[in-house]
Design a protein around this motif. Structure first.
Motif, PDB file in Angstrom:
ATOM      1  N   GLY A  67       0.802  -1.220   0.000  1.00 49.66           N
ATOM      2  CA  GLY A  67       0.000   0.000   0.000  1.00 49.66           C
ATOM      3  C   GLY A  67       0.834   1.269   0.000  1.00 49.66           C
ATOM      4  N   THR A  68       2.124   1.155  -0.283  1.00 50.04           N
ATOM      5  CA  THR A  68       2.999   2.332  -0.325  1.00 50.04           C
ATOM      6  C   THR A  68       3.359   2.707  -1.763  1.00 50.04           C
ATOM      7  N   TRP A  69       2.497   2.348  -2.691  1.00 51.60           N
ATOM      8  CA  TRP A  69       2.743   2.539  -4.114  1.00 51.60           C
ATOM      9  C   TRP A  69       2.673   4.007  -4.512  1.00 51.60           C
ATOM     10  N   ARG A  70       3.291   4.262  -5.651  1.00 48.28           N
ATOM     11  CA  ARG A  70       3.239   5.555  -6.318  1.00 48.28           C
ATOM     12  C   ARG A  70       2.394   5.379  -7.571  1.00 48.28           C
ATOM     13  N   LEU A  71       1.968   6.463  -8.170  1.00 50.95           N
ATOM     14  CA  LEU A  71       1.078   6.370  -9.325  1.00 50.95           C
ATOM     15  C   LEU A  71       1.691   5.545 -10.466  1.00 50.95           C
ATOM     16  N   ASN A  72       2.955   5.767 -10.790  1.00 45.39           N
ATOM     17  CA  ASN A  72       3.565   4.984 -11.868  1.00 45.39           C
ATOM     18  C   ASN A  72       3.718   3.511 -11.517  1.00 45.39           C
ATOM     19  N   ASP A  73       3.753   3.178 -10.218  1.00 40.62           N
ATOM     20  CA  ASP A  73       3.770   1.761  -9.817  1.00 40.62           C
ATOM     21  C   ASP A  73       2.488   1.067 -10.270  1.00 40.62           C
ATOM     22  N   VAL A  74       1.411   1.828 -10.397  1.00 49.09           N
ATOM     23  CA  VAL A  74       0.115   1.287 -10.814  1.00 49.09           C
ATOM     24  C   VAL A  74      -0.029   1.358 -12.336  1.00 49.09           C
ATOM     25  N   ARG A  75       0.241   2.505 -12.904  1.00 54.44           N
ATOM     26  CA  ARG A  75       0.022   2.729 -14.337  1.00 54.44           C
ATOM     27  C   ARG A  75       0.957   1.916 -15.229  1.00 54.44           C
ATOM     28  N   GLU A  76       2.232   1.934 -14.915  1.00 60.38           N
ATOM     29  CA  GLU A  76       3.225   1.371 -15.832  1.00 60.38           C
ATOM     30  C   GLU A  76       3.169  -0.148 -15.988  1.00 60.38           C
ATOM     31  N   PRO A  77       2.949  -0.937 -14.933  1.00 54.97           N
ATOM     32  CA  PRO A  77       2.806  -2.378 -15.187  1.00 54.97           C
ATOM     33  C   PRO A  77       1.622  -2.693 -16.098  1.00 54.97           C
ATOM     34  N   ILE A  78       0.560  -1.923 -15.969  1.00 50.41           N
ATOM     35  CA  ILE A  78      -0.623  -2.148 -16.804  1.00 50.41           C
ATOM     36  C   ILE A  78      -0.319  -1.766 -18.250  1.00 50.41           C
ATOM     37  N   ARG A  79       0.220  -0.573 -18.457  1.00 54.14           N
ATOM     38  CA  ARG A  79       0.545  -0.101 -19.811  1.00 54.14           C
ATOM     39  C   ARG A  79       1.559  -1.030 -20.484  1.00 54.14           C
ATOM     40  N   GLY A 121       1.580  -7.913 -24.062  1.00 57.76           N
ATOM     41  CA  GLY A 121       0.530  -8.851 -24.430  1.00 57.76           C
ATOM     42  C   GLY A 121       0.073  -8.709 -25.870  1.00 57.76           C
ATOM     43  N   GLY A 122       0.631  -7.713 -26.585  1.00 57.55           N
ATOM     44  CA  GLY A 122       0.332  -7.587 -28.005  1.00 57.55           C
ATOM     45  C   GLY A 122      -0.408  -6.329 -28.417  1.00 57.55           C
ATOM     46  N   MET A 123      -0.760  -5.462 -27.480  1.00 58.28           N
ATOM     47  CA  MET A 123      -1.476  -4.240 -27.819  1.00 58.28           C
ATOM     48  C   MET A 123      -0.489  -3.183 -28.324  1.00 58.28           C
ATOM     49  N   ALA A 124      -0.907  -2.387 -29.279  1.00 53.04           N
ATOM     50  CA  ALA A 124      -0.071  -1.294 -29.781  1.00 53.04           C
ATOM     51  C   ALA A 124       0.186  -0.290 -28.650  1.00 53.04           C
ATOM     52  N   PRO A 125       1.383   0.300 -28.601  1.00 58.31           N
ATOM     53  CA  PRO A 125       1.713   1.235 -27.525  1.00 58.31           C
ATOM     54  C   PRO A 125       0.735   2.393 -27.363  1.00 58.31           C
ATOM     55  N   ASP A 126       0.276   2.978 -28.467  1.00 61.35           N
ATOM     56  CA  ASP A 126      -0.671   4.091 -28.348  1.00 61.35           C
ATOM     57  C   ASP A 126      -2.027   3.623 -27.816  1.00 61.35           C
ATOM     58  N   ALA A 127      -2.456   2.434 -28.194  1.00 60.99           N
ATOM     59  CA  ALA A 127      -3.718   1.879 -27.683  1.00 60.99           C
ATOM     60  C   ALA A 127      -3.586   1.534 -26.198  1.00 60.99           C
ATOM     61  N   ALA A 128      -2.410   1.041 -25.789  1.00 62.60           N
ATOM     62  CA  ALA A 128      -2.182   0.726 -24.380  1.00 62.60           C
ATOM     63  C   ALA A 128      -2.225   1.998 -23.533  1.00 62.60           C
ATOM     64  N   MET A 129      -1.628   3.076 -24.025  1.00 66.90           N
ATOM     65  CA  MET A 129      -1.653   4.343 -23.289  1.00 66.90           C
ATOM     66  C   MET A 129      -3.080   4.871 -23.191  1.00 66.90           C
ATOM     67  N   LYS A 130      -3.835   4.748 -24.267  1.00 69.31           N
ATOM     68  CA  LYS A 130      -5.238   5.190 -24.255  1.00 69.31           C
ATOM     69  C   LYS A 130      -6.045   4.372 -23.243  1.00 69.31           C
ATOM     70  N   ALA A 131      -5.825   3.069 -23.208  1.00 74.82           N
ATOM     71  CA  ALA A 131      -6.541   2.201 -22.261  1.00 74.82           C
ATOM     72  C   ALA A 131      -6.225   2.599 -20.822  1.00 74.82           C
ATOM     73  N   VAL A 132      -4.959   2.893 -20.541  1.00 76.36           N
ATOM     74  CA  VAL A 132      -4.578   3.309 -19.187  1.00 76.36           C
ATOM     75  C   VAL A 132      -5.226   4.644 -18.839  1.00 76.36           C
ATOM     76  N   ARG A 133      -5.204   5.575 -19.760  1.00 78.84           N
ATOM     77  CA  ARG A 133      -5.846   6.880 -19.497  1.00 78.84           C
ATOM     78  C   ARG A 133      -7.340   6.720 -19.231  1.00 78.84           C
ATOM     79  N   ASN A 134      -8.000   5.863 -20.014  1.00 76.14           N
ATOM     80  CA  ASN A 134      -9.449   5.688 -19.877  1.00 76.14           C
ATOM     81  C   ASN A 134      -9.854   4.856 -18.665  1.00 76.14           C
ATOM     82  N   HIS A 135      -9.085   3.820 -18.353  1.00 81.67           N
ATOM     83  CA  HIS A 135      -9.546   2.850 -17.363  1.00 81.67           C
ATOM     84  C   HIS A 135      -8.758   2.839 -16.061  1.00 81.67           C
ATOM     85  N   VAL A 136      -7.615   3.497 -16.031  1.00 81.83           N
ATOM     86  CA  VAL A 136      -6.854   3.612 -14.788  1.00 81.83           C
ATOM     87  C   VAL A 136      -6.975   5.036 -14.262  1.00 81.83           C
ATOM     88  N   ASP A 137      -6.617   5.997 -15.095  1.00 80.04           N
ATOM     89  CA  ASP A 137      -6.597   7.389 -14.656  1.00 80.04           C
ATOM     90  C   ASP A 137      -7.977   7.929 -14.315  1.00 80.04           C
TER      91      ASP A 137
END
Length: 141
Positions: A47-59, A65-81
């Motif tokens: 529970g001592t995580w920082r924001l990038n500890d959460v965002r970056e493993p997902i992105r 896993g095969g997703m394009a980098p721009d689509a992965a960033m969009k998914a993180v912005r939409n579903h994490v942020d």
């Protein structure tokens, strides 16, 4: 355990494949988080995580896993942020766990060929991946 580390996970963005088990992706994660992968996993678990500890493993996991980098960033912005971070913390932990501990049913060793008749084939050698369902509906508000 193999270096496959591929997980199919149902999350806020739907069902996607995540894989962080590639050296380049791990190095990117460590640079973005300014910490080693084990430290990031520990911070997520404690529970001592920082924001990038959460965002970056997902992105990075989506990219691996095969997703394009721009689509992965969009998914993180939409579903994490745009959502409470608690469910995303669990997802990030599961993605790193697949690298550090392995994934049930990852193929172990080499596949047996016809010359190995009579020898038992490792359990799950034909199947890879693991499905985890994360339901954010019970996350604290």
């Amino acid at each position: 355990m193999s270096a496959n580390g591929l997980r199919t996970i149902v999350w806020a963005g739907g069902e996607d494949q995540f894989c962080l088990a590639k050296v380049g992706l791990i190095l990117d994660l460590e640079a973005k988080c300014e910490a080693g992968i084990a430290t990031v996993m520990t911070r997520l678990g404690s529970g001592t995580w920082r924001l990038n500890d959460v965002r970056e493993p997902i992105r990075l996991g989506l990219i691996g896993g095969g997703m394009a980098p721009d689509a992965a960033m969009k998914a993180v912005r939409n579903h994490v942020d745009e959502n409470p971070l608690t469910s995303s913390v669990l997802l990030a932990y599961a993605i790193i766990e697949a690298v550090m501990v392995g994934v049930p049913d990852d193929p172990v060793g080499k596949q047996l060929d016809g010359d190995d008749q009579g020898k038992a084939e490792p359990a799950g050698a034909q199947q890879t991946g693991f499905t985890t369902t994360t339901d954010a509906s019970d996350a604290p508000n």
